[in-house]
Design a protein around this motif. Structure first.
Motif, PDB file in Angstrom:
ATOM      1  N   LYS A   1       8.352  20.232  -4.870  1.00 51.35           N
ATOM      2  CA  LYS A   1       9.388  20.245  -3.831  1.00 51.35           C
ATOM      3  C   LYS A   1       9.041  19.249  -2.731  1.00 51.35           C
ATOM      4  O   LYS A   1       9.902  18.499  -2.251  1.00 51.35           O
ATOM      5  CB  LYS A   1       9.524  21.656  -3.255  1.00 51.35           C
ATOM      6  N   VAL A   2       7.766  19.219  -2.342  1.00 49.38           N
ATOM      7  CA  VAL A   2       7.321  18.258  -1.326  1.00 49.38           C
ATOM      8  C   VAL A   2       7.514  16.833  -1.839  1.00 49.38           C
ATOM      9  O   VAL A   2       7.991  15.951  -1.113  1.00 49.38           O
ATOM     10  CB  VAL A   2       5.840  18.502  -0.962  1.00 49.38           C
TER      11      VAL A   2
ATOM     12  N   GLN B   1      12.826  11.328  -1.399  1.00 50.66           N
ATOM     13  CA  GLN B   1      14.187  11.207  -0.883  1.00 50.66           C
ATOM     14  C   GLN B   1      14.182  10.583   0.510  1.00 50.66           C
ATOM     15  O   GLN B   1      14.987   9.699   0.824  1.00 50.66           O
ATOM     16  CB  GLN B   1      14.853  12.586  -0.850  1.00 50.66           C
ATOM     17  N   GLU B   2      13.252  11.025   1.348  1.00 50.37           N
ATOM     18  CA  GLU B   2      13.162  10.481   2.704  1.00 50.37           C
ATOM     19  C   GLU B   2      12.837   8.987   2.681  1.00 50.37           C
ATOM     20  O   GLU B   2      13.437   8.193   3.411  1.00 50.37           O
ATOM     21  CB  GLU B   2      12.079  11.229   3.491  1.00 50.37           C
ATOM     22  N   LEU B   3      11.881   8.618   1.836  1.00 42.35           N
ATOM     23  CA  LEU B   3      11.452   7.223   1.790  1.00 42.35           C
ATOM     24  C   LEU B   3      12.519   6.317   1.189  1.00 42.35           C
ATOM     25  O   LEU B   3      12.763   5.211   1.672  1.00 42.35           O
ATOM     26  CB  LEU B   3      10.153   7.105   0.988  1.00 42.35           C
ATOM     27  N   GLU B   4      13.149   6.788   0.114  1.00 41.00           N
ATOM     28  CA  GLU B   4      14.113   5.946  -0.591  1.00 41.00           C
ATOM     29  C   GLU B   4      15.417   5.780   0.173  1.00 41.00           C
ATOM     30  O   GLU B   4      16.173   4.850  -0.086  1.00 41.00           O
ATOM     31  CB  GLU B   4      14.378   6.523  -1.982  1.00 41.00           C
TER      32      GLU B   4
ATOM     33  N   LEU C   1       3.949   3.395   4.936  1.00 47.75           N
ATOM     34  CA  LEU C   1       3.705   4.708   4.345  1.00 47.75           C
ATOM     35  C   LEU C   1       2.847   5.563   5.276  1.00 47.75           C
ATOM     36  O   LEU C   1       3.100   6.759   5.451  1.00 47.75           O
ATOM     37  CB  LEU C   1       3.020   4.547   2.986  1.00 47.75           C
ATOM     38  N   ALA C   2       1.835   4.940   5.895  1.00 48.56           N
ATOM     39  CA  ALA C   2       0.970   5.676   6.817  1.00 48.56           C
ATOM     40  C   ALA C   2       1.749   6.159   8.035  1.00 48.56           C
ATOM     41  O   ALA C   2       1.477   7.227   8.586  1.00 48.56           O
ATOM     42  CB  ALA C   2      -0.190   4.785   7.250  1.00 48.56           C
TER      43      ALA C   2
ATOM     44  N   GLU D   1      -0.305  13.887   0.748  1.00 46.72           N
ATOM     45  CA  GLU D   1       1.095  13.589   0.442  1.00 46.72           C
ATOM     46  C   GLU D   1       1.282  12.117   0.086  1.00 46.72           C
ATOM     47  O   GLU D   1       2.126  11.774  -0.747  1.00 46.72           O
ATOM     48  CB  GLU D   1       1.981  13.985   1.623  1.00 46.72           C
ATOM     49  N   VAL D   2       0.495  11.247   0.707  1.00 44.84           N
ATOM     50  CA  VAL D   2       0.533   9.829   0.340  1.00 44.84           C
ATOM     51  C   VAL D   2       0.126   9.668  -1.124  1.00 44.84           C
ATOM     52  O   VAL D   2       0.773   8.958  -1.901  1.00 44.84           O
ATOM     53  CB  VAL D   2      -0.402   8.994   1.244  1.00 44.84           C
ATOM     54  N   HIS D   3      -0.949  10.345  -1.505  1.00 49.07           N
ATOM     55  CA  HIS D   3      -1.420  10.289  -2.897  1.00 49.07           C
ATOM     56  C   HIS D   3      -0.374  10.871  -3.846  1.00 49.07           C
ATOM     57  O   HIS D   3      -0.152  10.346  -4.942  1.00 49.07           O
ATOM     58  CB  HIS D   3      -2.737  11.058  -3.012  1.00 49.07           C
ATOM     59  N   LEU D   4       0.284  11.935  -3.418  1.00 45.67           N
ATOM     60  CA  LEU D   4       1.327  12.569  -4.230  1.00 45.67           C
ATOM     61  C   LEU D   4       2.472  11.598  -4.497  1.00 45.67           C
ATOM     62  O   LEU D   4       2.969  11.497  -5.631  1.00 45.67           O
ATOM     63  CB  LEU D   4       1.847  13.817  -3.512  1.00 45.67           C
ATOM     64  N   VAL D   5       2.899  10.879  -3.482  1.00 51.95           N
ATOM     65  CA  VAL D   5       4.013   9.940  -3.628  1.00 51.95           C
ATOM     66  C   VAL D   5       3.618   8.758  -4.504  1.00 51.95           C
ATOM     67  O   VAL D   5       4.410   8.278  -5.316  1.00 51.95           O
ATOM     68  CB  VAL D   5       4.483   9.454  -2.240  1.00 51.95           C
ATOM     69  N   LYS D   6       2.379   8.298  -4.359  1.00 55.64           N
ATOM     70  CA  LYS D   6       1.927   7.132  -5.117  1.00 55.64           C
ATOM     71  C   LYS D   6       1.616   7.468  -6.573  1.00 55.64           C
ATOM     72  O   LYS D   6       1.862   6.665  -7.475  1.00 55.64           O
ATOM     73  CB  LYS D   6       0.687   6.529  -4.452  1.00 55.64           C
TER      74      LYS D   6
END
Length: 631
Positions: free
Chosen positions: A113-114, A120-123, A177-178, A186-191
């Protein structure tokens, strides 16, 4: 209230009827039942079933039977089809199905979910740096690699950049990203979503499996099969942590799992290649459907080649009158259409093959609002229309025949429907009322745009091709993942409208994206250059070709007898309009004894080039030279 007293849904009725008419495949089902009965420690117990075979042979139907057997044995199961395009989406769909059955994958679901929220927020962030979406879910390009200095920027843009520019771009992405996500996890999760989410998924599902057997069904297509194949092997190889032995995986695919790749686990796999029905099985099925006339049965078997899906489709029309018998030379689709008495149904079943995905609103556009509910309900009950998470779709085998019949029998009707659907999806896209900078990041906008692209290309390939290529370049700069989908839809449109040029471009654009991913940068830049040439922008094309020529030249210096590279270099020079150099390189390779295999590949490359540039005099001349030597 007794659950048996509850009214059944349409899906329940469809499923029940499909299962009640099931015939054959007894050996496969007995093998499945026997495996379920074996103790986990038994050496005969297998943990992966691979059902394979041509389209329409009954893979999905057999998976339904396997799931019915699992349900009757009170086992937990989840079913994933080709609608899920990524591994995180696959895991998310499994988690959703299991939660509906009362089994929540708590750790995974919370983290997934995160992941979805952050993506979604980034895109959708208009302040994101150009090309940033290529960074999401991928590893940053390492600037220390020499080839990367000549590579497309971040996988998004095929422009030539130096190492400093690449490092600057990567730095901008990292800074952005930072700034947007302060939590390192969460950074690792997105990458790296697959690497982060898979262990959680396996831990949660193993807890369930330790108490109750779990069966996961993966009904794949050519597009998703390779993705799942690699992921499942990673799980078997323990790359994502331990997993319960009480989980059984069933994967259906047109091609069986590659034996060399799975050699270490062959003893754990049951391979079930499916063939068309035997004549006895086909007759048994038709009898169950109430078709007993021997002459009609003979016609159906001749028309279908005993392929289960086509037999089922023709049986749906209930052809039991002598005047319905037609010549065996006709196609299965023509027979099916002739055997439908209701003219409205006959028309809608043909027209409804044209959209990429079906729902009630699409049927209303094809027919009328008043007719939509009844006709859509009838379509959903047919054997060849299947529900997916994004709507209803025709089976590929039936869809291909329907589209061909419609296009050839009514060219104007074909164009009119595609035009109507293009306008419909364009209106849906406009109704989103998105700001220009947000459009390409929005999933709904992307979906509608792909539908507009498909229908416009099918309506008028020549008129809309250059517009499509321009739009591809825009997608490539902003949303490379969307660009991959764009190329795939172009290829499909080319196949469906029987346009060699559109099909070529879809294939070529996809090849360029794949070449970059595989670090074949010369091929990637050549493919990009072809787009600019088609758009009559030779200066931009040459900008792409210069570094490709440089890389190929350096390789020639290292290995002068790599004839494939030599011919590629000649092709790059030809495309860059370096006519003298191209001619010299082709003749040089031939004079030094280039292999027949490399000459054949060079001829094919020139054939492809001439598909979109048929008036290119030098390419034609060299093609004729190579062909004369290969004969």
């Amino acid at each position: 209230m007794n659950t048996q007293d509850k009214p059944k849904s349409l899906q329940d009725i469809v499923k029940q009827r499909q299962q009640s008419n099931f015939v054959g495949r007894e050996d496969q089902m007995n093998r499945f039942r026997h495996n379920l009965a074996l103790p986990l420690e038994d050496n005969r117990r297998c943990f992966l079933f691979n059902v394979s075979g041509q389209g329409g042979v009954g893979k999905t139907t057999l998976l339904r039977q396997f799931r019915k057997i699992a349900d009757e044995a009170k086992m937990i199961s989840a079913y994933v089809d080709e609608a899920e395009k990524t591994i995180p989406e696959v895991m998310g769909h499994v988690a959703e199905e299991l939660e509906q059955q009362g089994y929540k994958l708590t750790q995974f679901s919370d983290r997934y979910k995160v992941y979805c929220q952050k993506c979604q927020e980034l895109e959708t962030d208009p302040d994101a740096p150009q090309g940033f979406s290529a960074f999401v879910g991928k590893t940053v390009v390492k600037t220390g690699v020499r080839l990367a200095r000549l590579a497309p920027l971040g996988g998004a843009v095929f422009d030539v950049v130096d190492g400093d520019a690449l490092a600057t771009q990567a730095g901008e992405w990292a800074s952005y990203l930072a700034k947007k996500i302060t939590n390192k996890d969460e950074v690792h999760l997105v990458k790296e979503p697959k690497e982060v989410l898979t262990p959680l998924f396996l831990q949660d599902i193993s807890k369930i499996a330790d108490k109750t057997p779990v069966i996961l069904f993966f009904d794949t297509s050519e597009r998703t099969g390779e993705l799942l194949d690699n992921w499942l092997r990673e799980i078997f190889e323990n790359q994502h942590g331990k997993v319960s032995a009480n989980i059984l995986i069933i994967i259906a695919s047109r091609q069986e799992l590659e034996k060399n790749d799975w050699a270490s686990y062959e003893g754990l796999i049951v391979r079930l290649p499916l063939e068309p029905f035997t004549e006895e099985e086909a007759q048994q099925y038709l009898t169950r459907k109430g078709i007993t006339d021997k002459h009609i049965i003979e016609v159906i078997l001749n028309l279908t080649g005993n392929l289960p899906l086509l037999i089922e489709m023709l049986a749906d029309a209930h052809p039991n009158h002598p005047n319905q018998v037609i010549e065996p030379s006709n196609s299965a689709v023509k027979s099916f259409l002739r055997w439908i008495d209701d003219p409205k149904r006959r028309q809608v079943v043909l027209d409804a093959a044209i959209p990429r995905c079906l729902n009630r609103d699409v049927i209303a556009k094809l027919r009328t609002e008043e007719e939509a509910d009844e006709l859509f309900t009838w379509l959903k009950e047919t054997s060849f229309v299947n529900e997916r998470s994004d709507g209803w779709v025709y089976h590929d085998v039936v869809k291909t025949q329907m589209l061909c019949h419609k296009r050839l029998s009514s060219p104007q009707g074909w164009a009119d429907i595609h035009g109507k659907l293009a306008e419909y999806y364009d209106s849906l896209r406009n109704d989103l009322q998105l700001e220009e900078e947000n459009k390409q990041r929005d999933p709904s906008w992307q979906s509608h745009t792909l539908n507009v692209l498909y229908h416009k290309l099918c309506q008028s390939p020549q008129k809309n091709l250059l517009v499509a290529l321009n739009e591809f370049l825009t997608a490539l700069k902003n949303q490379p993942i969307f660009a991959q989908q764009y190329a795939a839809v172009m290829f499909q449109a080319g196949k469906d409208v029987d346009s060699a040029e559109v099909k070529y471009w879809g294939k070529q654009l996809a090849s360029g994206l794949k070449a970059y991913k595989e670090k074949r940068y010369e091929d990637a830049m050549y493919n990009q250059a072809l787009v600019y040439l088609a758009l009559k922008q030779p200066a931009k094309a040459r900008t792409c070709l210069v570094p490709a020529i440089k890389l190929a030249t350096e390789h020639c210096k290292k290995d002068a007898k790599d004839w494939q590279n030599a011919f590629n270099l000649a092709l790059y020079c030809l495309a860059a309009q370096y006519a003298q150099q191209a001619d010299h390189l082709y003749h040089y390779a031939l004079s030094k004894g280039a292999s027949s295999e490399s000459i054949g590949k060079a001829i094919q490359d020139l054939n492809d080039f001439l598909t979109v540039f048929p008036d290119h005099v030098q390419a034609t001349s060299i093609q004729q030279l190579l062909q004369s030597l290969s004969n």
